[in-house]
Scaffold this motif. Structure first.
Motif, mmCIF file in Angstrom:
data_model
loop_
_atom_site.group_PDB
_atom_site.id
_atom_site.type_symbol
_atom_site.label_atom_id
_atom_site.label_comp_id
_atom_site.label_asym_id
_atom_site.label_seq_id
_atom_site.Cartn_x
_atom_site.Cartn_y
_atom_site.Cartn_z
ATOM 1 N N ARG A 1 31.410 -5.098 37.928
ATOM 2 C CA ARG A 1 32.709 -4.817 37.322
ATOM 3 C C ARG A 1 33.775 -5.637 37.926
ATOM 4 O O ARG A 1 34.867 -5.956 37.258
ATOM 5 N N ALA A 2 33.708 -5.797 39.212
ATOM 6 C CA ALA A 2 34.794 -6.696 39.856
ATOM 7 C C ALA A 2 34.791 -8.069 39.443
ATOM 8 O O ALA A 2 35.891 -8.590 39.301
ATOM 9 N N CYS A 3 33.657 -8.398 39.436
ATOM 10 C CA CYS A 3 33.317 -10.007 38.664
ATOM 11 C C CYS A 3 33.899 -9.949 37.170
ATOM 12 O O CYS A 3 34.570 -10.899 37.060
ATOM 13 N N ALA A 4 33.374 -9.017 36.541
ATOM 14 C CA ALA A 4 34.311 -9.129 35.106
ATOM 15 C C ALA A 4 35.801 -8.889 35.181
ATOM 16 O O ALA A 4 36.347 -9.506 34.426
ATOM 17 N N ASP A 5 36.248 -8.262 36.137
ATOM 18 C CA ASP A 5 37.718 -7.985 35.942
ATOM 19 C C ASP A 5 38.438 -9.130 36.609
ATOM 20 O O ASP A 5 39.308 -9.785 36.118
ATOM 21 N N LYS A 6 37.692 -9.755 37.587
ATOM 22 C CA LYS A 6 38.268 -11.000 38.229
ATOM 23 C C LYS A 6 38.251 -12.323 37.072
ATOM 24 O O LYS A 6 39.252 -13.026 37.019
ATOM 25 N N LEU A 7 37.203 -12.384 36.416
ATOM 26 C CA LEU A 7 37.170 -13.567 35.344
ATOM 27 C C LEU A 7 38.318 -13.125 34.289
ATOM 28 O O LEU A 7 38.969 -13.951 33.938
ATOM 29 N N ALA A 8 38.308 -11.815 33.700
ATOM 30 C CA ALA A 8 39.471 -11.535 32.832
ATOM 31 C C ALA A 8 40.735 -11.854 33.264
ATOM 32 O O ALA A 8 41.370 -12.527 32.490
ATOM 33 N N ARG A 9 40.901 -11.407 34.741
ATOM 34 C CA ARG A 9 42.402 -11.835 35.152
ATOM 35 C C ARG A 9 42.620 -13.178 35.244
ATOM 36 O O ARG A 9 43.783 -13.804 34.939
#
Length: 150
Positions: free
Chosen positions: A105-113
């Protein structure tokens, strides 16, 4: 945000490297989880079949009119204790799965940001940070012994 195109490219490379590190950690967690599940499944089978055979043997003796001493239950109890130890994998695997999900989830959030910016019309984007610890469980197999509470 970042200024020049060179600074932006450098920032993107750093973000990509961090994401790669997180994904590699997730892969390692999943491999460790697979080993835990394999060990526990094998231990459960051995111990349940052993306990079943031992109890059947004791039952045949009792049904034949024989008397049993408390010590004769020791092997059956040992098999049962082994099965209980094998069941401890559930706690460890649950922790690994939760930890891995949080990392993903942290990776997905970082990619989205990074791809879409830090805010939108609804306000700032919620970003879940990756766990500080590399993993919550250090065991690679389930062995008999004392129970460690997490």
């Amino acid at each position: 945000m970042v200024g020049s195109p060179a600074e932006e490219a450098r920032f993107t490379l750093l973000a990509a490297a961090e994401i790669q590190d997180h994904l590699m950690s997730v892969t390692n967690d999943l491999e460790r989880l697979q080993r835990l599940l394999d060990d526990a499944g094998e231990a459960l089978s051995v111990n349940f079949f052993g306990a079943s055979a031992e109890v059947q043997s004791l039952a045949q003796r009792v049904n034949g009119g024989g008397a049993l001493t408390p010590g004769e239950f020791a092997e059956a109890l040992q098999f049962i204790a082994g099965a209980i130890t094998a069941l401890q994998f559930q706690d460890m695997s649950t922790q690994l799965i939760a930890h891995t999900s949080q990392r993903l989830r942290a990776c997905a959030d970082k990619l989205a940001r990074e791809a879409f910016g830090s805010d939108d019309e609804d306000g700032d984007a919620l970003v879940i940070e990756a766990p500080n610890r590399p993993n919550p469980v250090t065991q690679d197999e389930v062995d008999a012994g004392s129970v460690e509470l997490f």
